[in-house]
Design a protein around this motif. Structure first.
Motif, PDB file in Angstrom:
ATOM      1  N   UNK A  88       1.081   2.397  -0.294  1.00  0.00           N
ATOM      2  CA  UNK A  88       2.534   2.218  -0.227  1.00  0.00           C
ATOM      3  C   UNK A  88       2.988   1.971   1.217  1.00  0.00           C
ATOM      4  N   UNK A  89       2.439   2.752   2.156  1.00  0.00           N
ATOM      5  CA  UNK A  89       2.714   2.586   3.589  1.00  0.00           C
ATOM      6  C   UNK A  89       1.399   2.272   4.277  1.00  0.00           C
ATOM      7  N   UNK A  90       1.444   1.501   5.360  1.00  0.00           N
ATOM      8  CA  UNK A  90       0.225   1.169   6.102  1.00  0.00           C
ATOM      9  C   UNK A  90      -0.360   2.457   6.675  1.00  0.00           C
ATOM     10  N   UNK A  91      -1.607   2.722   6.340  1.00  0.00           N
ATOM     11  CA  UNK A  91      -2.250   3.969   6.745  1.00  0.00           C
ATOM     12  C   UNK A  91      -3.379   3.671   7.728  1.00  0.00           C
ATOM     13  N   UNK A 111     -10.229 -11.405   3.593  1.00  0.00           N
ATOM     14  CA  UNK A 111      -8.900 -11.874   3.183  1.00  0.00           C
ATOM     15  C   UNK A 111      -7.883 -11.596   4.285  1.00  0.00           C
ATOM     16  N   UNK A 112      -6.769 -12.299   4.185  1.00  0.00           N
ATOM     17  CA  UNK A 112      -5.650 -12.107   5.108  1.00  0.00           C
ATOM     18  C   UNK A 112      -4.697 -11.094   4.481  1.00  0.00           C
ATOM     19  N   UNK A 113      -4.305 -10.124   5.286  1.00  0.00           N
ATOM     20  CA  UNK A 113      -3.351  -9.113   4.830  1.00  0.00           C
ATOM     21  C   UNK A 113      -2.727  -8.480   6.074  1.00  0.00           C
ATOM     22  N   UNK A 114      -1.807  -7.539   5.862  1.00  0.00           N
ATOM     23  CA  UNK A 114      -1.172  -6.897   7.014  1.00  0.00           C
ATOM     24  C   UNK A 114      -1.944  -5.688   7.533  1.00  0.00           C
ATOM     25  N   UNK A 115      -3.131  -5.458   7.002  1.00  0.00           N
ATOM     26  CA  UNK A 115      -4.010  -4.425   7.537  1.00  0.00           C
ATOM     27  C   UNK A 115      -4.800  -4.975   8.707  1.00  0.00           C
ATOM     28  N   UNK A 144      -5.383   0.485   5.904  1.00  0.00           N
ATOM     29  CA  UNK A 144      -5.157  -0.076   4.583  1.00  0.00           C
ATOM     30  C   UNK A 144      -4.281  -1.312   4.752  1.00  0.00           C
ATOM     31  N   UNK A 145      -3.758  -1.828   3.663  1.00  0.00           N
ATOM     32  CA  UNK A 145      -2.739  -2.883   3.715  1.00  0.00           C
ATOM     33  C   UNK A 145      -1.664  -2.533   2.699  1.00  0.00           C
ATOM     34  N   UNK A 150      -5.771  -5.420  -2.010  1.00  0.00           N
ATOM     35  CA  UNK A 150      -6.792  -4.708  -1.241  1.00  0.00           C
ATOM     36  C   UNK A 150      -7.062  -5.473   0.050  1.00  0.00           C
ATOM     37  N   UNK A 151      -7.633  -4.776   1.009  1.00  0.00           N
ATOM     38  CA  UNK A 151      -8.139  -5.371   2.247  1.00  0.00           C
ATOM     39  C   UNK A 151      -9.661  -5.381   2.145  1.00  0.00           C
TER      40      UNK A 151
END
Length: 159
Positions: A88-91, A111-115, A144-145, A150-151
């Motif tokens: 839920x939140x970037x950890x 993969x591309x993600x915000x993690x 995480x993302x 998933x990251x």
């Protein structure tokens, strides 16, 4: 060198083929109750080991041989795929050293993600087919993302 980022690290077509296999429905992942030995916490992730204990340990080992041909390690220590489920939140996971002796790490984002990966005060985002090469005995951490299911990344350790 603390770290180096290499965009478009691997041949585009070969990368897409590897990405399709790793993110496919039949690729086996195994539950890990803790990230970076952070037990007991709520941290968990899934991994698939390609190489450990001085030998290949996966029928998918052939996927990483071309990467080894690129990095040309003097000695190969470990390789595994990491799958960090979305949160839920970037950890940010606990800072750690992969091993407590001088060696290199290579993190190849699947993969591309915000993690991403935190090395010191620098946050390196996960961008597909981007590699980070760094001294893996320097404290660093994964995240995480929140924007993908998933990251995914592959983590190599070598001399």
């Amino acid at each position: 060198m603390i770290y180096k980022v290499i965009k478009n690290f691997y041949d585009k077509d070969k990368f897409k083929e590897m990405q399709k296999i790793i993110q496919g429905d039949n690729f086996p992942f195994y539950f890990n109750d803790g990230v970076a030995d952070s037990r007991p916490t709520n941290d968990f992730y899934f991994t698939h080991a390609f190489y450990r204990d001085h030998q290949p340990c996966s029928p998918y080992y052939k996927l990483i041989i071309p990467i080894l041909d690129i990095i040309k390690p003097k000695a190969f220590i470990k390789a595994k795929v990491n799958l960090y489920p979305r949160t839920e939140k970037l950890h940010h996971h606990k800072k750690h050293q992969d091993f407590n002796f001088d060696h290199y790490g290579l993190i190849l984002s699947i993969n591309t993600c915000n993690g991403g990966t935190q090395i010191g005060s620098n946050f390196i985002p996960s961008i597909e087919n981007q590699a980070i090469i760094f001294k893996a005995n320097i404290p660093h951490n994964s995240t995480t993302c929140t924007d993908k299911k998933a990251r995914y990344n592959i983590n190599f350790n070598y001399l």
